[in-house]
Write an enzyme that holds these catalytic residues in place. Structure first.
Site, PDB file in Angstrom:
ATOM      1  N   ILE A 213      46.496  59.259 -20.684  1.00 19.40           N
ATOM      2  CA  ILE A 213      45.264  59.712 -20.039  1.00 19.40           C
ATOM      3  C   ILE A 213      44.063  59.339 -20.894  1.00 19.40           C
ATOM      4  O   ILE A 213      44.039  59.611 -22.092  1.00 19.40           O
ATOM      5  CB  ILE A 213      45.301  61.252 -19.848  1.00 19.40           C
ATOM      6  CG1 ILE A 213      46.569  61.658 -19.109  1.00 19.40           C
ATOM      7  CG2 ILE A 213      44.055  61.742 -19.139  1.00 19.40           C
ATOM      8  CD1 ILE A 213      46.937  63.117 -19.263  1.00 19.40           C
ATOM      9  N   CYS A 214      43.067  58.737 -20.269  1.00 24.26           N
ATOM     10  CA  CYS A 214      41.820  58.408 -20.963  1.00 24.26           C
ATOM     11  C   CYS A 214      40.835  59.546 -20.696  1.00 24.26           C
ATOM     12  O   CYS A 214      40.235  59.638 -19.626  1.00 24.26           O
ATOM     13  CB  CYS A 214      41.262  57.082 -20.449  1.00 24.26           C
ATOM     14  SG  CYS A 214      39.766  56.589 -21.302  1.00 24.26           S
TER      15      CYS A 214
END
Length: 195
Positions: free
Chosen positions: A84-85
């Protein structure tokens, strides 16, 4: 010691007062957690159940947990490995993690990211481009992936429907028997000519 007591406190709070649409539990060891996030209403992830893995590092809360999706999701800020960014998942200077944040806050932030992707900081450039320039296609693909990977078990639905139908027919038969007198009198009323 501080990590263990804090994690115990956080898990207790997550169990008693979970954020809406989020559950979190221990997966054997204290530093290995699992979470589920329900897809938000009016998003392409609606009705999806997304599983996440949370690995709590030795230096927690001074270092953020490592969180990744176990359920595939079509999203510009989440890659095919489930990474996840999101700034709160990284340490400064590039990230925004602070020891005052907790697992509940992180899961809520991820849920918000699902509802409002950030195409300007993507992990998946092609999905980001689609989100920016062909949103209808993005929504279609995201719904399709949600149905395929995060949908509730379709194999059990026919069985559930059979159980529901049998319960419905049993309860409607007993209701009909209870109301039989009422039904007959209604029929008689309808068949009588008006005076």
């Amino acid at each position: 010691m501080q990590r263990a007591s804090r994690l115990t406190r956080e898990l207790s709070l997550l169990a008693t007062e979970p954020p809406p649409g989020i559950t979190c539990w221990q997966n054997g060891q204290l530093d290995d957690l699992r979470a589920q996030i329900l897809g938000g209403v009016d998003t392409p992830y609606e009705k999806g159940i997304f599983n996440l893995e949370i690995i709590v590092p030795e230096r927690y809360p001074f270092e953020p947990p490592k969180i990744r999706f176990l359920t595939p999701i079509y999203h510009p800020n989440i890659d095919s490995a489930g990474r996840i960014c999101l700034d709160v998942l990284k340490l400064p200077p590039k990230g925004a993690w602070r020891p005052s944040l907790n697992i509940s806050t992180l899961l809520t932030s991820i849920q918000l990211l699902m509802a409002e992707p950030n195409p300007d900081d993507p992990l998946m450039a092609d999905i980001s481009s689609e989100y920016k320039y062909n949103k209808q296609q993005f929504l279609l693909n995201a719904r399709e992936w949600t149905e395929k990977y995060a949908g509730q078990l379709k194999a059990s639905k026919p069985l559930e429907e059979k159980i529901i139908q049998s319960e419905t027919s049993t309860s409607s038969e007993s209701t009909m028997q209870k109301r039989k007198g009422v039904n007959i009198s209604r029929k008689e009323k309808k068949s009588r000519p008006d005076s």
